[in-house]
Write an enzyme that holds these catalytic residues in place. Structure first.
Site, mmCIF file in Angstrom:
data_model
loop_
_atom_site.group_PDB
_atom_site.id
_atom_site.type_symbol
_atom_site.label_atom_id
_atom_site.label_comp_id
_atom_site.label_asym_id
_atom_site.label_seq_id
_atom_site.Cartn_x
_atom_site.Cartn_y
_atom_site.Cartn_z
ATOM 1 C CE LYS A 73 -1.849 2.674 3.107
ATOM 2 N NZ LYS A 73 -1.852 4.009 2.455
ATOM 3 N N GLY A 80 7.336 4.817 8.042
ATOM 4 C CA GLY A 80 6.519 5.997 8.270
ATOM 5 C C GLY A 80 6.832 6.597 9.619
ATOM 6 C CD GLU A 109 13.273 3.878 7.650
ATOM 7 O OE1 GLU A 109 13.207 4.708 8.582
ATOM 8 O OE2 GLU A 109 13.303 4.190 6.462
ATOM 9 C CB CYS A 151 12.975 8.796 7.884
ATOM 10 S SG CYS A 151 13.712 7.686 6.686
ATOM 11 C CD GLU A 162 10.826 12.293 11.314
ATOM 12 O OE1 GLU A 162 9.807 11.688 11.688
ATOM 13 O OE2 GLU A 162 11.700 11.765 10.611
#
Lengths: 498, 288
Positions: A203, A255, A277, A311, A408
């Site tokens: 997905k 994500g 991750e 990321c 983040e």
């Protein structure tokens, strides 16, 4: 891939003079007429493109223009169930029985087809995601092909990767990928899973699904047995249905840490394997003996590459105190020369923010930085009227406890901090719940290795940043997740050893 | 006749043997229901102290040379061998037959030897040099995850505990272990063996008590990086996994199943070390 990255680095001058900021570039637009983006995409299930059971489609836009590009099918629980069943059937009937050397050739075919269609994929990636064409063209797409090549070669050599064990596939893998490197993330997920003999339901993220469906067309063209790869589109609810489907043996998610934790919680009590991750707040540490101009380029690449939607972005810059002033001055000059604008322009360095939601998140965090007393510096470049844009930004005078030093941001925003001794740098760098990546800049080789030992992160870049390679494992420590993608270690999540 | 001296079974935290700060106990019974000991009913505070000690010990222990860690594990084997009679006696009092107890102690002694030998080898098996397209020397090395929480199985109370601690500490992790609730005696004596075998304080910490209390605290602790659920009762595993997500703990489970814990070919392997390792990849520049 790396060499292509470097070519790009050379093209953007290192120590830019302030005069450069006033240069004007004639537009150099990438052609789009050769790219066929369908007006509507359906789901790719069992080797066929099928309408969603929900009979609903959602619009996907170009974030640089806010124009609608296409509409994507919204997979509901029924569609997820169909896809998982097709993946199961393909696993039992064909994929697990096929000779590994044949599996290898299928994967290799996919790699070749990505190369053959590379420019169209790059253009679509840029139109749908907002990233500069030079990045999608030189990084995303070639690396995606390289991942398929790399893992194609593993398919019939798995017993060499796991000494003294019999290697079996896990079964049906459910894979959920983010919007920052859409096709590349699909490759990171699909290639090792297929090489190890698993079938997949993938997905993509709802804002950037187009290249995944173009990949579905490639997979069809490669004659992959129906059901080995199924690609379903939708938002969080679709992902949740996939995670919670009883017929899935393994979940791989890339994500946010928040969603990652939710997935880990929801898999409790099941026997599904999991790899995550997740987010990062990577330190980029510059010592006073570092090659400063090279480091400035690395800092820029570390945080403004892909609009900072990375990321592993080097979002916390740690400068040794003695070089604070000259480096900040050079950074100020350098971000003035970054060309922000139309991602399809081959000159563009910083493209569009991926979505309105992400733009709002960046704006909110940047406001918090100013409120918490940090000093802001922003590039003064003009940005287009339409679309989602954020000027390259950095903060100085950042308190280690402030939100912009801890959370983040996932945007082109850098926090500058300082240190005196290597020990202090290590202490400060490790002081977050994350541990995905880190950068170290120094001329001293032994110091590089000592810092590499002490930094609690899965990837350490020394005198470089944001380098990726299919042979190089990638993944985090601590709350940046677990499991590796890439390299020999990237096979582990997709095998059962007995 | 001389009155014998009874041993008070205490906790093992930071290289010391404190009684639980809670001052509470639970009764450990033998097979015939006779009282064997008043074991410490470890508290949340005890567990916190243990995690703190383990965190403090981590940098030193993971920084030791592989050879050095191996030496210490070999030493553990030697001390287990020399104190075998005492361990066998405790296992028997807890319900094992003499033969079972002897077999268990022999197996766990050999297990230390087995893992001691891996200390300077597993990085060679699990590490790699990666051929990347660019002027970088790119390599991947295993590094310890950090503080590992181990929930020891109820039985074999001692072999099970050793089998889960050994792969964690040989790889440089530090451990907070919850001992077998029904049979904690030999496990606590094992603490004395750690204490006298050059294992630095805090590298292994042993907490006895009620698993229903201790396990959720261990699973929720934000400074524990991984949890080994091997000894968590089946009904509680799902809850532990859920709690572990709070700080993305690695959850490891070893199912000895029908194989049995003393079958060396299956219940010990370098992959058990791998479970408590993180893979670090370094891009080191190449240039003149």
């Amino acid at each position: 891939m790396t060499s292509q990255l470097e070519t790009r680095d050379r093209l953007t001058p290192g120590a830019a003079s302030s005069a450069l900021a006033e240069w004007h570039y004639s537009p150099s637009l990438e052609a789009t007429d050769h790219v066929k983006i369908q007006p509507r995409y359906n789901l790719f299930i069992g080797g066929k493109f099928v309408e969603p059971h929900s009979k609903r489609w959602f619009e996907t836009i170009n974030p640089a223009t806010e124009e609608t590009l296409s509409e994507m099918a919204e997979a509901d629980a029924e569609d997820v169930d169909r896809a998982v069943k097709e993946a199961r059937r393909a696993y039992e009937k064909t994929w697990r029985k096929i000779a590994p050397s044949e599996r290898a050739k299928y994967i290799y075919r996919i790699a070749r087809l990505i190369q053959e269609k590379s420019r169209g994929l790059a253009v679509a990636e840029t139109m749908n995601g907002g990233k500069p064409i030079k990045e999608s063209r030189d990084v995303d797409i070639p690396l995606a092909a390289a991942h398929f090549f790399y893992y194609a070669g593993w398919a019939d050599k798995l017993e060499y990767a796991f000494p003294n064990r019999t290697v079996s596939p896990v079964g049906v893998a459910g894979q959920i990928i983010p919007w920052n490197f859409p096709l590349l993330m699909a490759a990171w997920k699909l290639a090792p899973a297929l090489a190890a003999g698993n079938t997949v339901v993938l997905k993509p993220a709802e804002t950037t699904s187009i290249t995944s469906l173009m990949l579905a067309e490639i997979i069809q063209e490669a004659d992959l047995p129906p059901g080995v790869v199924n690609i379903i589109t939708g938002a969080g609810a679709t992902g949740a249905a996939l995670v919670n489907h009883a017929g899935v043996d393994k979940i791989a998610f890339t994500g946010s840490t928040e969603v990652g934790k939710r997935i880990q919680r929801s898999l409790a009590g099941t026997h599904k394997k999991l790899t995550l991750e997740l987010g990062g707040k990577a330190p980029n540490i510059v010592f006073e003996d570092a090659p400063i101009d090279q480091a400035v380029e690395g800092i820029i690449n570390g945080i403004y590459f892909n609009q900072g939607h990375v990321c592993c972005a080097g979002s916390r810059l740690f400068l040794q105190e003695s070089i604070l002033e000259p480096v900040v001055r050079k950074l100020r000059e350098r971000i003035g020369t970054l060309r922000v604008g139309n991602p399809l322009d081959k000159n563009t360095d910083v493209g569009a923010i991926n979505s309105r939601a992400q733009l709002e998140k960046i704006q909110e965090l940047v406001e918090s930085g100013t409120e918490e007393g940090a000093e802001i510096f922003q590039s003064s470049c003009s940005v287009p009227d339409r679309g989602f844009w954020f000027r390259p930004t950095f903060f100085t005078g950042v308190a280690a406890s402030s939100r912009i030093a801890q959370e983040e941001i996932f945007g082109p925003v850098l926090s500058v901090l300082t240190f005196r001794t290597p020990e202090e740098a290590i202490e400060k760098a490790n002081n977050t719940p994350y541990g995905l990546s880190a950068g170290v800049w120094t001329e001293k080789g032994s110091r590089i290795l000592k810092m590499a030992q002490k930094l609690r992160a899965g990837v350490i870049w020394a005198n470089t940043y944001n380098k990726f390679d299919p042979a190089s494992p990638f993944g985090g420590y601590k709350e940046s997740g677990f499991g590796r993608e890439g390299g020999l270690h990237g096979l582990s999540p997709y095998v059962v050893l007995t | 006749m001389r009155l014998n001296v009874r041993k008070t079974y205490k906790l093992y935290i930071n290289g010391e043997f404190p009684r639980t700060e809670s001052g509470r106990f639970y009764a450990v019974k033998g097979k015939g229901g006779e009282l064997l000991a008043n074991a410490c009913r470890g508290s949340r505070k005890d567990l916190r102290n243990a995690v703190q000690a383990a965190r403090k010990a981590f940098s030193g222990w993971s920084g030791k040379t592989a050879f050095n860690r191996g030496q210490i594990l070999y030493r553990l084997a030697e001390v287990c061998e020399s104190r075998a009679a005492e361990l066998v006696d405790e296992l028997r009092r807890q319900g094992s037959t003499a033969a079972e107890a002897r077999r268990e102690v022999a197996a766990l002694t050999d297990r230390w030897v087995y893992y001691a030998g891996w200390s300077d080898k597993y990085p060679q098996v699990f590490g790699s040099v990666n051929p990347v397209a660019g002027p970088y020397y790119n390599f991947t090395v295993p590094e310890p995850t950090g503080v590992v929480g181990v929930v020891a199985p109820e039985e074999p109370s001692l072999l099970g505990l050793v089998s889960r601690i050994a792969p964690a500490i040989v790889g440089g992790n530090t451990v907070v272990a919850i001992t077998s609730e029904s049979r904690p005696l030999a496990a606590i004596t094992l603490g004395e063996i750690f204490e006298t075998s050059d294992v630095p304080a805090g590298v292994v910490n042993l907490i006895s008590g009620l698993k229903t209390e201790l396990v959720p605290w261990l699973a929720a602790h934000m400074d524990v990086n991984a949890i080994d659920t091997t000894g968590v009762p089946d009904v509680a595993i799902s809850a532990v996994q859920k709690t572990a997500a709070e700080n993305v703990k690695r959850v490891v489970h070893f199912n000895a199943g029908k194989i049995g814990w003393d079958d060396a070919t299956r219940s010990q392997s370098p992959y058990a070390i791998f479970d408590f390792q993180e893979m670090k990849t370094v891009w080191h520049p190449i240039g003149m």
